[in-house]
Every structure is written in structure tokens, then in C-alpha cells.
Design a protein around this motif. Sequence first.
Motif, PDB file in Angstrom:
ATOM      1  N   THR A 249      -8.105  25.092  10.024  1.00 62.06           N
ATOM      2  CA  THR A 249      -8.674  25.263  11.681  1.00 62.06           C
ATOM      3  C   THR A 249      -7.478  23.464  11.520  1.00 62.06           C
TER       4      THR A 249
ATOM      5  N   ALA B 115     -22.531  31.983  15.851  1.00 63.64           N
ATOM      6  CA  ALA B 115     -21.415  31.098  15.648  1.00 63.64           C
ATOM      7  C   ALA B 115     -20.249  30.885  16.485  1.00 63.64           C
TER       8      ALA B 115
ATOM      9  N   ALA C 205     -21.819  28.246  18.589  1.00 58.44           N
ATOM     10  CA  ALA C 205     -21.789  26.803  17.455  1.00 58.44           C
ATOM     11  C   ALA C 205     -20.297  26.112  17.721  1.00 58.44           C
ATOM     12  N   VAL C 206     -19.464  26.998  17.473  1.00 58.16           N
ATOM     13  CA  VAL C 206     -18.087  26.802  17.892  1.00 58.16           C
ATOM     14  C   VAL C 206     -17.894  25.721  19.236  1.00 58.16           C
TER      15      VAL C 206
ATOM     16  N   ASP D  13     -19.830  22.189  19.487  1.00 57.05           N
ATOM     17  CA  ASP D  13     -18.933  21.299  18.956  1.00 57.05           C
ATOM     18  C   ASP D  13     -17.579  21.097  18.920  1.00 57.05           C
TER      19      ASP D  13
ATOM     20  N   PHE E 199     -11.741  29.519  14.857  1.00 58.66           N
ATOM     21  CA  PHE E 199     -12.853  29.150  14.471  1.00 58.66           C
ATOM     22  C   PHE E 199     -13.757  29.733  13.960  1.00 58.66           C
ATOM     23  N   ILE E 200     -14.691  30.663  15.522  1.00 53.68           N
ATOM     24  CA  ILE E 200     -15.726  31.383  15.262  1.00 53.68           C
ATOM     25  C   ILE E 200     -15.441  31.824  13.785  1.00 53.68           C
TER      26      ILE E 200
ATOM     27  N   ARG F  63     -13.529  31.980  11.606  1.00 58.84           N
ATOM     28  CA  ARG F  63     -13.538  31.184  10.402  1.00 58.84           C
ATOM     29  C   ARG F  63     -14.764  30.752   9.813  1.00 58.84           C
ATOM     30  N   ARG F  64     -16.231  30.433  11.110  1.00 59.11           N
ATOM     31  CA  ARG F  64     -17.089  30.568  10.399  1.00 59.11           C
ATOM     32  C   ARG F  64     -18.075  31.699   9.892  1.00 59.11           C
ATOM     33  N   LEU F  65     -17.629  32.564  10.151  1.00 56.98           N
ATOM     34  CA  LEU F  65     -18.464  33.901   9.318  1.00 56.98           C
ATOM     35  C   LEU F  65     -17.583  34.582   8.479  1.00 56.98           C
TER      36      LEU F  65
ATOM     37  N   GLU G 134     -16.869  32.439   6.314  1.00 53.48           N
ATOM     38  CA  GLU G 134     -17.010  31.022   5.172  1.00 53.48           C
ATOM     39  C   GLU G 134     -18.461  30.926   4.962  1.00 53.48           C
ATOM     40  N   ASP G 135     -20.194  32.645   5.728  1.00 55.16           N
ATOM     41  CA  ASP G 135     -20.392  32.241   6.056  1.00 55.16           C
ATOM     42  C   ASP G 135     -21.365  33.426   4.665  1.00 55.16           C
TER      43      ASP G 135
END
Length: 360
Positions: free
Chosen positions: A10, A307, A310-311, A314, A325-326, A328-330, A332-333
Motif C-alpha cells: 500500500t 478491518a 479501521a481502514v 484511518d 487495504f482491508i 492487507r490487514r486481514l 497480516e493478522d
Amino acid sequence: MPARIISIGTALPETSAPQPDLRAFFAGQPGADRLTRRLIGGAFDASGIETRHTVLEGLAGSPDGVFIAEDGTLLSPTTGVRNDLYRSAAPPLAATAARDALTRGAVAADQITHVITVSCTGFFAPGLDYHLVRDLGLSEDVERTHLGFMGCSAALPALRLASQIAEGRPRAVVLVVCLELCSLHVRETSDPEQVVAASVFADGAAAALVTAGDIPGDPGGLVLDRFATALTREGESDMSWTIGDHGFQMTLSAEVPRIIGREIRDAVDRFLGDDPPPGIWAVHPGGRSVLDRVETGLGLEPAALHASRAVLRDCGNMSSATILFILRRLLEDPAVEGPIAALAFGPGLTVESALMHRKR
């Protein structure tokens, strides 16, 4: 083998603007009467956004004489001027997101066989796909495809195409890049629909690497199980994106969340079929009200959209790039397990869906 997303990168413009500052900026414009100021306050405060990023430094207090006058007045440059800025700002931001994906996936530039680019906020040729080949040092025989002007839902069709390519060519490594500079189309307005658009849209880029083969790098990722597309029975005039003389004009009526709330259950039931509903969802946050309607309409637990919210908080709504973006958060979680459903909404109203699962 099924295709999988092995990494997501990102990138955000350097200029960030807190939502309260943006609210004050728009409410302080000379043409904003008392009713318009109330509309702005309500839309910005209800957005669920804390910060957005933009390529327009003037929105963060640095007048540029093109978009923002010295006295803080919002100017109205022509579409040509706006597109010139897109042409200069888009390629480096797209390349930054792509390099991030390559690094995270431990994939070398010479392993990329296909490039798919996505954008609806500017046009030029040779375009983003061409510049990525040059800027990243990709092979000159990389196959390139551009998906243009499909709006906020376009990342999922891009992933669908990448999946089809990868599964048809097991040695393929597909780079998908979504780049949107929504702030280039900002305008002073008292139109409630334009006020809502101004309260949520932002700039950003995201890139995903998709393959079905065993390549060097991370063997895990998000396995892309299947995709679906649906059109709602109404909504053609409630979400649209047209080109005007002073920028692209977004129509985003108050009916959009209500239409989604009414029709999302039927669309998702047809998509999932006999599969049980996932506990984790990646839903494009057109705004907080859209997420609220999806959560209520599908009977989801609040944690299912963590997620997505949160995106939105932010980064705001970065159109097509947002769903990556969403994801990616999932991705990497470490706590994320099992199936994940993705939903994105575009002009029409179009509902794009994807079902995937985490592979370790």
C-alpha cells in the motif's frame, strides 16, 4: 492449483488531513450558507473517518494557487488541469505500492508476467501499466491490462481477472495495482450529494501479487476461491461518476446505504449458496452508513467488519484501492483463520463479491 494473493502493498500521499480540519475548511468557504454548513458538519461528523490523505497540499493548509487560493478559498480548475496533476502524481504512488508488494512477497521484478491496473480518477496514455513496467524494471514483454472507470468496486474484478490468468497459466505472477486520486475532483458545493462525497473520498494506492504456482517467496496468502457480480434492482441514478468541465462529478445519494441494506441479503445468499456465512468480512466502506447497513442486513457480529471500519477511520474511502487495504490487514493478522468474504459496491449499483480463505 487455485490462485492466491501472496502479498499486498500500500501507499498513501505524504499529506494527511484530520477530518475536523477538512470539515472546517469546507464549512469556511465563502459560498457556504448556514444550511450548507449544517450539511457539511453532519456529513463529516457521521463519516467514521479520522484522517484522510491527499496529493493536494492545499487541503492541509499550504495554498497552491491552483486548487487553493492564498486566502484559503477553494478554486475550480478545469478538468485538464486536474488530469495533468493526476498524470504527474499517479505513477510514483502506484510504483511505491507495487514495490511494497514485491518486497513483502519476496518476489523479484523479473518474475512478474502480467500487470493489471485499476483507476477511475484520471486518464492518460501510455498509462499506469506502461509506467509500472518502466519504473519497476519489469520485462518489456509483460502482458498489460487496464480496468478504467469502474468505480469503487473495481479491485474485485481485477483480482478475478488475475485469478483467471494465474489458474490458466500456472507459471504466471500477476501484479494488480489500484490507484485513485479522488481529491483531485474536489469542489465547492451546496449539493447534499456532493457534500457527502467530499466527506469520505481520499487518495491512495494498493498492489496485490497473485499466482497459482509455487514460486520462491511466501507459500501462504489468501486463496481466491470464487467471485460473483450482481446488479441491484435500483440504484442506477444513485451512484454514478461522470466527467464535467471542472473535474469528475460523483453522484452519491442518501439512497445508496438504504438500497444496499435492502438488497445485500439476497445478493449474498445467492453468492454463498449452501456455504455457511464467514465470520470475517472485507467490505468496501463507502461510508460508515454503508458498513452499518451491511452489518445489520447480514446480521453480522461487530467484529466481522473490524478491518473495514479501521481502514475507513484511518484512510477514508480511496475508491478501488480501499478493499486491498482491508485485505492487507486481514492477511497480516495472525489471528485470522477460515473463510473471508469480500464485498465492494460500484456505480449501478453493482455488487462485487469474492470468497477466499487464509493459507499458512
